[in-house]
Design an enzyme around this catalytic site. Structure first.
Site, mmCIF file in Angstrom:
data_model
loop_
_atom_site.group_PDB
_atom_site.id
_atom_site.type_symbol
_atom_site.label_atom_id
_atom_site.label_comp_id
_atom_site.label_asym_id
_atom_site.label_seq_id
_atom_site.Cartn_x
_atom_site.Cartn_y
_atom_site.Cartn_z
ATOM 1 C CB CYS A 71 -0.926 0.020 1.216
ATOM 2 S SG CYS A 71 -2.013 -1.406 1.300
HETATM 3 C C1 BEZ Z 1 0.584 -4.635 1.754
HETATM 4 O O1 BEZ Z 1 0.147 -3.542 1.422
HETATM 5 O O2 BEZ Z 1 1.777 -4.880 1.744
HETATM 6 C C2 BEZ Z 1 -0.355 -5.728 2.154
HETATM 7 C C3 BEZ Z 1 -1.542 -5.395 2.767
HETATM 8 C C4 BEZ Z 1 -2.395 -6.410 3.160
HETATM 9 C C5 BEZ Z 1 -2.073 -7.738 2.893
HETATM 10 C C6 BEZ Z 1 -0.893 -8.047 2.252
HETATM 11 C C7 BEZ Z 1 -0.023 -7.035 1.881
#
Ligand code: BEZ
Length: 239
Positions: A71
């Site tokens: 994210c």
């Molecule tokens: C991420 O943004 O890295 C992420 C968020 C939720 C689950 C897996 C990865």
């Protein structure tokens, strides 16, 4: 139809009118539907979605959670592409179920890590109003976090694209810009864009145009592969 809803009390009214059966079920959104309006607390203050969009196109992105690595890269990328979105008259806005304080703090990290400035609002959707309206929580993927949804909304507030990515896959922002370019081009001219099309490549002439008329309408040339498959160089579009 004015389907603006504020927070909990209006949300409950909405739920009681459109949910049916004992199991809560939200109305499905489809391409061409009016994008639901909402008011939400964001990192830029209280926002009425329609007022925020004004006459612009909208890019509504959901992401699973603040302080997560993928994210961080996605919101940083959205910020880095700010000029590209502006050129296309697109306003970005992102949503997760995290609180406003987390948004404020996390944005500092994104700015630092991606050497950018997040200039678009992050919605603090702790009561899941927006996530539910836009069906961004897929319980069999995660009961608590939003998936990575993408909505492109046109200036008439119609939904023009919906994409859903799993949490483990960061979005391809070239693809998002490419679809915006295709939508804006095909709204202006009676053309469609072929598989893997990129801006400035040839486009397909609508089958509703006869080849003899196409020659007049597309002065850059008409190339007939089959009677139903005719290409022309991309017509000019202002950015
Ligand atoms: C991420 O943004 O890295 C992420 C968020 C939720 C689950 C897996 C990865």
């Amino acid at each position: 139809m004015n389907n603006t809803i504020t927070r909990e009390s209006d949300f409950i009214n909405l739920v009681s009118t459109i949910y049916y059966s004992k199991k809560i079920k939200i109305m499905t959104l489809n391409l061409g539907d009016e994008a639901p309006n909402f008011q939400a607390n964001t990192s830029h203050g209280l926002i009425n979605f329609y007022n925020f969009l004004g006459d612009s196109w909208g890019l509504l992105l959901s992401y699973p959670a603040d302080y997560t690595p993928v994210c961080t890269t996605e919101l940083g990328r959205t910020a880095q592409l700010s000029d590209e979105f502006k050129k296309r008259n697109v306003k970005a806005i992102a949503v997760s179920v995290d609180g406003i304080e987390d948004h404020y703090q996390w944005v500092k990290d994104i700015n630092e890590v991606k050497e950018t400035e997040v200039d678009f609002p992050l919605i603090a959707d702790h009561d899941r109003l927006v996530s539910t309206l836009y069906d961004m929580i897929h319980p069999n993927a995660s009961g608590t976090q939003t998936v990575r949804s993408v909505f492109i909304i046109d200036p008439q507030k119609k939904i023009r694209l919906m994409l859903t990515y799993p949490a483990s896959t960061g979005r391809n922002f070239h693809e998002i810009l490419r679809v915006i370019d295709s939508l804006q081009l095909t709204d202006k001219y009676r053309v469609a864009t072929p598989a893997d099309w990129n801006p400035d490549e040839d486009v397909i002439i609508s089958n509703t145009i006869k080849t003899e008329d196409a020659v007049e309408q597309f002065p850059k040339g008409v190339y007939e592969i089959k009677p139903y498959l005719r290409y022309t160089p991309q017509p000019d579009i202002e950015k």
